[in-house]
Design a protein around this motif. Sequence first.
Motif, PDB file in Angstrom:
ATOM      1  N   TYR A 107       4.526  12.513   0.367  1.00 53.34           N
ATOM      2  CA  TYR A 107       4.270  11.401  -0.551  1.00 53.34           C
ATOM      3  C   TYR A 107       3.047  10.613  -0.126  1.00 53.34           C
ATOM      4  O   TYR A 107       2.145  10.327  -0.936  1.00 53.34           O
ATOM      5  CB  TYR A 107       5.510  10.499  -0.590  1.00 53.34           C
ATOM      6  N   ASP A 108       2.974  10.279   1.149  1.00 53.79           N
ATOM      7  CA  ASP A 108       1.900   9.442   1.682  1.00 53.79           C
ATOM      8  C   ASP A 108       0.547  10.114   1.543  1.00 53.79           C
ATOM      9  O   ASP A 108      -0.488   9.448   1.367  1.00 53.79           O
ATOM     10  CB  ASP A 108       2.181   9.136   3.159  1.00 53.79           C
ATOM     11  N   ASN A 109       0.524  11.426   1.575  1.00 50.93           N
ATOM     12  CA  ASN A 109      -0.733  12.181   1.537  1.00 50.93           C
ATOM     13  C   ASN A 109      -1.127  12.640   0.132  1.00 50.93           C
ATOM     14  O   ASN A 109      -2.154  13.304  -0.024  1.00 50.93           O
ATOM     15  CB  ASN A 109      -0.643  13.390   2.468  1.00 50.93           C
ATOM     16  N   ASN A 110      -0.326  12.314  -0.868  1.00 51.52           N
ATOM     17  CA  ASN A 110      -0.619  12.743  -2.244  1.00 51.52           C
ATOM     18  C   ASN A 110      -0.410  11.580  -3.217  1.00 51.52           C
ATOM     19  O   ASN A 110       0.347  11.682  -4.174  1.00 51.52           O
ATOM     20  CB  ASN A 110       0.296  13.915  -2.635  1.00 51.52           C
ATOM     21  N   ARG A 111      -1.148  10.491  -2.980  1.00 56.76           N
ATOM     22  CA  ARG A 111      -0.910   9.285  -3.750  1.00 56.76           C
ATOM     23  C   ARG A 111      -1.461   9.350  -5.173  1.00 56.76           C
ATOM     24  O   ARG A 111      -1.021   8.573  -6.035  1.00 56.76           O
ATOM     25  CB  ARG A 111      -1.465   8.068  -3.012  1.00 56.76           C
ATOM     26  N   GLU A 167      11.652  14.034  -5.813  1.00 56.55           N
ATOM     27  CA  GLU A 167      11.525  14.892  -4.629  1.00 56.55           C
ATOM     28  C   GLU A 167      12.586  14.540  -3.587  1.00 56.55           C
ATOM     29  O   GLU A 167      13.095  15.420  -2.885  1.00 56.55           O
ATOM     30  CB  GLU A 167      10.128  14.749  -4.017  1.00 56.55           C
ATOM     31  N   ILE A 168      12.900  13.269  -3.499  1.00 54.16           N
ATOM     32  CA  ILE A 168      13.938  12.830  -2.559  1.00 54.16           C
ATOM     33  C   ILE A 168      15.300  13.338  -3.010  1.00 54.16           C
ATOM     34  O   ILE A 168      16.106  13.816  -2.204  1.00 54.16           O
ATOM     35  CB  ILE A 168      13.915  11.300  -2.433  1.00 54.16           C
ATOM     36  N   ILE A 169      15.563  13.265  -4.301  1.00 53.54           N
ATOM     37  CA  ILE A 169      16.814  13.801  -4.844  1.00 53.54           C
ATOM     38  C   ILE A 169      16.927  15.292  -4.544  1.00 53.54           C
ATOM     39  O   ILE A 169      17.971  15.778  -4.097  1.00 53.54           O
ATOM     40  CB  ILE A 169      16.892  13.544  -6.360  1.00 53.54           C
ATOM     41  N   SER A 170      15.844  16.021  -4.771  1.00 58.69           N
ATOM     42  CA  SER A 170      15.829  17.460  -4.488  1.00 58.69           C
ATOM     43  C   SER A 170      16.080  17.735  -3.011  1.00 58.69           C
ATOM     44  O   SER A 170      16.787  18.689  -2.650  1.00 58.69           O
ATOM     45  CB  SER A 170      14.483  18.048  -4.910  1.00 58.69           C
ATOM     46  N   PHE A 171      15.529  16.900  -2.144  1.00 55.19           N
ATOM     47  CA  PHE A 171      15.724  17.050  -0.702  1.00 55.19           C
ATOM     48  C   PHE A 171      17.204  17.011  -0.351  1.00 55.19           C
ATOM     49  O   PHE A 171      17.714  17.876   0.383  1.00 55.19           O
ATOM     50  CB  PHE A 171      14.971  15.930   0.021  1.00 55.19           C
ATOM     51  N   TYR A 172      17.922  16.024  -0.875  1.00 58.96           N
ATOM     52  CA  TYR A 172      19.345  15.907  -0.555  1.00 58.96           C
ATOM     53  C   TYR A 172      20.176  17.007  -1.214  1.00 58.96           C
ATOM     54  O   TYR A 172      21.156  17.489  -0.629  1.00 58.96           O
ATOM     55  CB  TYR A 172      19.861  14.531  -0.966  1.00 58.96           C
ATOM     56  N   LYS A 176       0.826  -1.206   0.000  1.00 60.41           N
ATOM     57  CA  LYS A 176       0.000   0.000   0.000  1.00 60.41           C
ATOM     58  C   LYS A 176       0.861   1.258   0.000  1.00 60.41           C
ATOM     59  O   LYS A 176       0.630   2.197  -0.759  1.00 60.41           O
ATOM     60  CB  LYS A 176      -0.929  -0.012   1.214  1.00 60.41           C
ATOM     61  N   PHE A 177       1.875   1.279   0.845  1.00 59.70           N
ATOM     62  CA  PHE A 177       2.735   2.459   0.966  1.00 59.70           C
ATOM     63  C   PHE A 177       3.585   2.654  -0.275  1.00 59.70           C
ATOM     64  O   PHE A 177       3.724   3.771  -0.787  1.00 59.70           O
ATOM     65  CB  PHE A 177       3.626   2.328   2.201  1.00 59.70           C
ATOM     66  N   TYR A 178       4.177   1.581  -0.784  1.00 63.60           N
ATOM     67  CA  TYR A 178       5.101   1.707  -1.908  1.00 63.60           C
ATOM     68  C   TYR A 178       4.421   1.647  -3.267  1.00 63.60           C
ATOM     69  O   TYR A 178       5.035   1.939  -4.289  1.00 63.60           O
ATOM     70  CB  TYR A 178       6.179   0.629  -1.810  1.00 63.60           C
ATOM     71  N   GLN A 186      -0.991  11.936  -7.097  1.00 59.91           N
ATOM     72  CA  GLN A 186       0.140  12.543  -7.794  1.00 59.91           C
ATOM     73  C   GLN A 186       1.353  11.620  -7.802  1.00 59.91           C
ATOM     74  O   GLN A 186       2.115  11.583  -8.769  1.00 59.91           O
ATOM     75  CB  GLN A 186       0.514  13.873  -7.134  1.00 59.91           C
ATOM     76  N   TYR A 187       1.527  10.893  -6.676  1.00 67.06           N
ATOM     77  CA  TYR A 187       2.682  10.008  -6.529  1.00 67.06           C
ATOM     78  C   TYR A 187       2.203   8.589  -6.214  1.00 67.06           C
ATOM     79  O   TYR A 187       2.130   8.191  -5.054  1.00 67.06           O
ATOM     80  CB  TYR A 187       3.594  10.498  -5.409  1.00 67.06           C
ATOM     81  N   PRO A 188       1.841   7.801  -7.241  1.00 64.50           N
ATOM     82  CA  PRO A 188       1.290   6.457  -6.979  1.00 64.50           C
ATOM     83  C   PRO A 188       2.309   5.472  -6.410  1.00 64.50           C
ATOM     84  O   PRO A 188       1.931   4.514  -5.746  1.00 64.50           O
ATOM     85  CB  PRO A 188       0.803   6.000  -8.360  1.00 64.50           C
ATOM     86  N   THR A 189       3.589   5.703  -6.665  1.00 59.58           N
ATOM     87  CA  THR A 189       4.637   4.822  -6.169  1.00 59.58           C
ATOM     88  C   THR A 189       5.783   5.663  -5.625  1.00 59.58           C
ATOM     89  O   THR A 189       5.927   6.847  -5.953  1.00 59.58           O
ATOM     90  CB  THR A 189       5.188   3.914  -7.283  1.00 59.58           C
TER      91      THR A 189
END
Length: 472
Positions: free
Chosen positions: A331-335, A347-352, A172-174, A337-340
Amino acid sequence: MIWIKKLWTLIILLISILNFSQEKLTPKVDERVEIVSTVFRLAGAEEYSQDYNKKYVADINTYFDAYKNSGIVEFIKQNRNKNGLGRDAVMSMALHLSFKNGKFSQIKEKVNLLDKRWEKVDKKQFVLLLNQFYKTTNFQQFFDNHSANYKKAEDEYQTTILSDFNQGWYSKFYGKKANEDYNIILGYGNGGGNYGIKTHPEKQKETVNAVVGMSSFDKDGNAKFDKNEFQPLLIHEFNHSFINYILEMGDNKSKLENSAKIIYELVKEDMESQAYTNWEIMINESLVRASVVRYMIDNKYSQKEINEEISIQEKRKFLWIKDLVELLGKYDNNRKQYPTLESFYPEIISFYNQLAPKFKTFMNDYEKNQPKVLSISPDIWNRNDVDPSIKEIIVNFDREMAEGSSINLGSTGKEHFPLIKNEGFVNNHKGIKLLTDMKPNTEYEFVLTDNKFKSKEGYPLKETVIKFKTKE
């Protein structure tokens, strides 16, 4: 890098689709693991020589004493230090064996996943000697003699760790099912080590084996599992299967490399102490650890439990964990837009990339907020002329501390531990009173750890070793 507490149907069908493994997870004690850990114990491998399970260890010593100089034991002694055959390398070999008709053989793999430390070792000779040991010692008899103990441990793990483990959360999460099969193996004679070992036999799926170390037993030798310790290990281990491969997709690695290297160099010493020897491992580990926290949030853990898990990861120098957890909340709250997680990875790349330029300052600020030991009253720290008649000391901190303390033995052991009682905090929680019992002309040592010592604001204590020597 746990290593490792356990994995943890229209409606019936839906549930089965969401489960990352359609088969129920069942913990098992594995004969391959037991024999390999036993021969390494007989060879003196420290990490496989722990005696948490005193009754089982006594049985091993009694049953195998006559075989402690057998061929397999001598082979291990000759190869262990030369090739680094320790810890997870040992379990890697154990799980790269098949056992049929009373005989071990090395499995044939689609992809060779045997630990690289075995490359220069004569593996055929190892297997040959292991089979000789199995037959000569009648190892099956030893294993069968303890079947009731193994069953109790399996039942205990199932009840304590797996009964409320949300196996369906992962898919479900991934947003996808895992491609691997999963095994939970209880390392009954392994001691406290937890290991994640992958195998990929020919014509089969890749298998993730979570080898669970066991270090808690009651007086009768029955295994006990602390849910707060083992369930996070289980949750952690299976996150890797949904995370690690994404870094290798497309140009994700090249987009992360520069920023991740900057961060890694600043925490390199702490990462290497946990066997995280490059930035790629660090990135995957941090994302796995943040996902453990998201599991806890989604599965209604208490805020205290969630805060404690975040604090544990910060102490391991994943100082950005709280922000990464928050990012995964987006991510968890916008599935839609971000199904996986794959779709969210930019977004993770941008974070780092945003974290790297400011991480040194970020790290310095964190360390400034960590409480420190200012002094000890009376003044005994690092002195060689301490009065042995002193019966109490006060450790003084540079700020107000929260409830909770953790003091460990030093490297010199119990005989050189001077404390007999913790009287609690004093001086508006800026000090802690400890009662002592000391002998003349003796070196003493104790460690104030970052396990439970925290400032009022929640920052962990900078771990401090206290040493001194009494005068004659």
